[in-house]
Scaffold this active site. Sequence first.
Site, PDB file in Angstrom:
ATOM      1  N   GLY A  46       1.316  -1.663   0.148  1.00 47.63           N
ATOM      2  CA  GLY A  46      -0.250   0.484   0.138  1.00 47.63           C
ATOM      3  C   GLY A  46       0.943   1.440   0.199  1.00 47.63           C
ATOM      4  N   HIS A  62     -18.437   5.064   4.052  1.00 47.28           N
ATOM      5  CA  HIS A  62     -17.032   6.077   3.916  1.00 47.28           C
ATOM      6  C   HIS A  62     -15.991   6.046   4.643  1.00 47.28           C
ATOM      7  CE1 HIS A  62     -14.744   9.802   3.213  1.00 47.28           C
ATOM      8  NE2 HIS A  62     -14.968   9.804   4.599  1.00 47.28           N
ATOM      9  N   GLY A 109      -0.748   4.430   0.195  1.00 49.92           N
ATOM     10  CA  GLY A 109      -1.185   5.726   0.810  1.00 49.92           C
ATOM     11  C   GLY A 109      -0.966   6.603   1.977  1.00 49.92           C
ATOM     12  N   LEU A 110      -1.334   7.434   2.631  1.00 49.41           N
ATOM     13  CA  LEU A 110      -0.848   8.141   3.866  1.00 49.41           C
ATOM     14  C   LEU A 110       0.288   7.043   4.802  1.00 49.41           C
ATOM     15  CD1 LEU A 110      -3.323  10.139   4.856  1.00 49.41           C
ATOM     16  CD2 LEU A 110      -1.138  10.828   3.635  1.00 49.41           C
ATOM     17  N   ALA A 111      -0.269   6.036   5.410  1.00 55.05           N
ATOM     18  CA  ALA A 111       0.282   5.186   5.993  1.00 55.05           C
ATOM     19  C   ALA A 111       1.432   4.455   5.220  1.00 55.05           C
ATOM     20  CB  ALA A 111      -0.740   4.143   6.809  1.00 55.05           C
ATOM     21  N   ARG A 135     -20.120  12.233  12.856  1.00 57.82           N
ATOM     22  CA  ARG A 135     -20.767  11.824  11.935  1.00 57.82           C
ATOM     23  C   ARG A 135     -21.737  10.803  12.052  1.00 57.82           C
ATOM     24  NH1 ARG A 135     -15.034  11.253   8.315  1.00 57.82           N
ATOM     25  NH2 ARG A 135     -14.824  13.385   8.492  1.00 57.82           N
ATOM     26  N   GLU A 149      -5.937   3.635   7.980  1.00 60.85           N
ATOM     27  CA  GLU A 149      -7.228   2.538   8.417  1.00 60.85           C
ATOM     28  C   GLU A 149      -7.395   0.361   7.897  1.00 60.85           C
ATOM     29  OE1 GLU A 149      -9.858   4.418   5.072  1.00 60.85           O
ATOM     30  OE2 GLU A 149     -11.622   3.185   5.657  1.00 60.85           O
ATOM     31  N   SER A 163     -17.328  17.400   1.377  1.00 59.62           N
ATOM     32  CA  SER A 163     -16.564  16.997   2.829  1.00 59.62           C
ATOM     33  C   SER A 163     -17.256  17.844   3.747  1.00 59.62           C
ATOM     34  CB  SER A 163     -15.586  18.027   2.573  1.00 59.62           C
ATOM     35  OG  SER A 163     -14.936  18.663   4.254  1.00 59.62           O
ATOM     36  N   HIS A 182     -20.680   7.976   6.339  1.00 57.24           N
ATOM     37  CA  HIS A 182     -20.904   9.726   6.268  1.00 57.24           C
ATOM     38  C   HIS A 182     -21.943  10.851   5.593  1.00 57.24           C
ATOM     39  CE1 HIS A 182     -19.090  13.711   5.958  1.00 57.24           C
ATOM     40  NE2 HIS A 182     -17.820  13.028   5.757  1.00 57.24           N
TER      41      HIS A 182
END
Lengths: 259, 637
Positions: B40, B401, B42-44, B330, B425, B284, B266
Amino acid sequence: MRLTLHVWRQASGSPSGRFERYDMPDADEHMSFLEMLDVLNNRLIEQGKDPIAFEHDCREGICGSCGMVINGRPHGPVQRVTACQLHMRSFKDGDDIWLEPWRARAFPVLKDLVVDRSAFDRIIQAGGYISIRTGAAPDANAVPIPKRDADSAMDAAACIGCGACVAACPNGSAMLFTAAKISHLGLLPQGQPERFSRVLDMVGTMDEEGFGSCTNHGSCEAACPKGISLDFIARLNRDLIRATLGKGMEVEAPAGGAG
Amino acid sequence: MELRSRVPDGPIEQKWDKHRFDLKLVNPANKRKYEIIVVGSGLAGAAAAATLGELGYKVKCFTYHDSPRRAHSIAAQGGINAAKNYQNDGDSIYRLFYDTVKGGDFRAREANVYRLAQVSLNIIDQCVAQGVPFAREYGGLLANRSFGGAQVSRTFYARGQTGQQLLLGAYSALERQIAAGTVTMYPRSEMLDVIVVDGHARGIVVRDMVTGKISSHMANAVALGTGGYSNVFFLSTNAKACNVTATWRAYRRGAAFANPCFTQIHPTCIPQAGDYQSKLTLMSESLRNDGRIWVPQQPGDTRAAKDIPDAERDYYLERIYPSFGNLSPRDVSSRRAKEMVDNGQGVGVEKNGVYLDFQDAIQRLGQHVIAERYGNLFDMYQQITGENPYQVPMRIYPAPHYTMGGLWVDYNLMSTLPGLFVIGEANFSDHGANRLGASALMQGLADGYFVLPYTIGEYLTSNKAGSVAADVPEAKAAEAQAAETTQRLLGVNGKRTVDVFHRELGRVMWNECGMARNATGLKRALAEIPRIREEFWTDVRVPGSGLELNQELEKAGRVADFLEFAELMCLDALGRDESCGGHFREEHQTPDGEAKRDDEQFAHVAAWAYQGPNATPALHKEPLAFEYVHLATRSYK
């Protein structure tokens, strides 16, 4: 609405391809363009045919995966919209739609509408970053940045790396993509130490990857779904001239840096 | 199976510092001898791969995208939280910690959350230094906005593209390491299995998505940053390729899956428009700062929004939750929207949405201010719906979401399969039963930049397992199994496409395991899912061959895993006989419709262990203690 699609088909690993014709008798105006292709693909599979390969992921216009030339225009007829955000209400009953992959020497076709854009990653590897070690950063508010500069940097940083600029350029140049990254970093104080080595290295790699030269044609800006401005190319050129003349390091980065 | 959380002793403020000191260090000269696989980007994943490479480890990073920059983190819009207190409005590490534990409805591990709040400060510093162009005030300092579930302004943002800018920051750090030769990148490569040797994760099986070649890659440790599983619902805000395959296959190799029923719906997405719809688009949550949510008071009201006078509108969030109003968390906001639509007060042609109205804000601040704050979101809305939100209110409705559940990890982010780490996540750790807005980006970057790079060293030094060759029998067996699954998918040659099955699964999951759940419905789903799965394996049609770029084959493998995973999700939802956060069991609610927790029986993490193809998974419980944020009923009134 009834549409006739002419889609570029090129088998996986094959060097050549050709257009094939598909009837789409029942497109709905509320469908997105890619949803229309989903419907067509599901029908092709049910008929035992090979579905059309195209790239897509977020379908929100931000990941930069999607991209195809629609009736001669990258991402299709609506300005500042990616192919995934395009909706069928932009077409009308009876239209012929021609679909092609990005065509550029630096983007070889992998299959149908899917091309290899890894040359973009290699341009970034050449210097599209600020050399900061994890954990080495000063407090985020230590260096105030004028709002105008931060906003301009953000305008440039909005590039999604889709490659429409290359596809639109008659020379297959990646100038707008490269200029966007150089401007984003060059407008910020954090980007100054490496500013001039960055422009030399990134432009050098861009040339090595087989992208063409920029002749200020301007079709890149018109095709860019994020509206990245041609002004950034002018900025790149100014930095490039200063870097090439060797003055940049003395003038802009007296404290040294990666120069 | 033993769930050892490895939370260090001592006061919560000192745990992480003490732990970092206690962790064994890896000699710099030895780091290059250790190979680490990161799946992966992504951010992580990108943050972890870049940081580990920078530390001197030999890193291999895998993504199924054509470039690491395409990972779905890129689509996050609103912002990232950090307890900087730059607004001088009373924020602190402790308050961010408190808000997150409470927002998660007391189902997260306190020590992890406190650490997250601590490193949130470093993340913002790091990102600014990388050149992330966060929004700024005229004085040149960083701007903030507020987000749901908080009464302070602690969210940093870059227009409506915060995820994009943070990911491009992590991506640039990753590309820098690729150029330096410390990270080898494998794009267009899909992980199909984890290779377990002597009880430790030692590698992965990967399919090259261009040539179709299946091969093994070995390492001293493996980290999964492969995101969440919202696409189990088919229609979600996740990108089309997001899937559960990596975590699910790790689960089948021995990593426990925690709280799979904790999913986040969401509140602000564009309602579904037709049967052909392929995904849902998020608007958003930051829009709720200036937009007011309302429905007509009268069910079945067909007047246009502008023709409904103020007195005949129900601003229901402001009415029910006067202190948090439109910024209620949420889960609460989503549930109330569902209630309104179920009650016939929905708006739009299909009556399947509620209004998010900017008229008051436009009158108060001027259209240019609203355009500056949310311009790109308004444009996107208009492009999708054909309606101009500056003139008519947006129509919104909740959509799947984010998934708080994920592979169980200890304080070091290691799963129950030794050597397998899980970040972002994909793990379960920090958000409990409900994630607050702008906290996903924070957690992904915290895990990737500031937690895993420390904690993985402890594992590497205490398990001096040498490198393993790629031709060990375990690797060959896993490869053969992956190849066999591919052949099976291609060989069914039935009548229905993969999408047909995915939609059907999604419908069942949304109806029975979506925003509201009950025992009867969950039992129905548990009977339906195996039926769909069986039909899939006898009637799916996957065209083409395994030795080419074959997007249907990729999709088929992912949907096959969703068809197994969905059952675990429903089993967990059925077992958790209480309401908490995003998990709303209709049997457990207060008279005014709020979630009713059962702390006596359910203040624990439910971690499920695989027991074989047709066996019921085993449930293990990690009890949760709340020493600092005392168990209380969440109230946003």
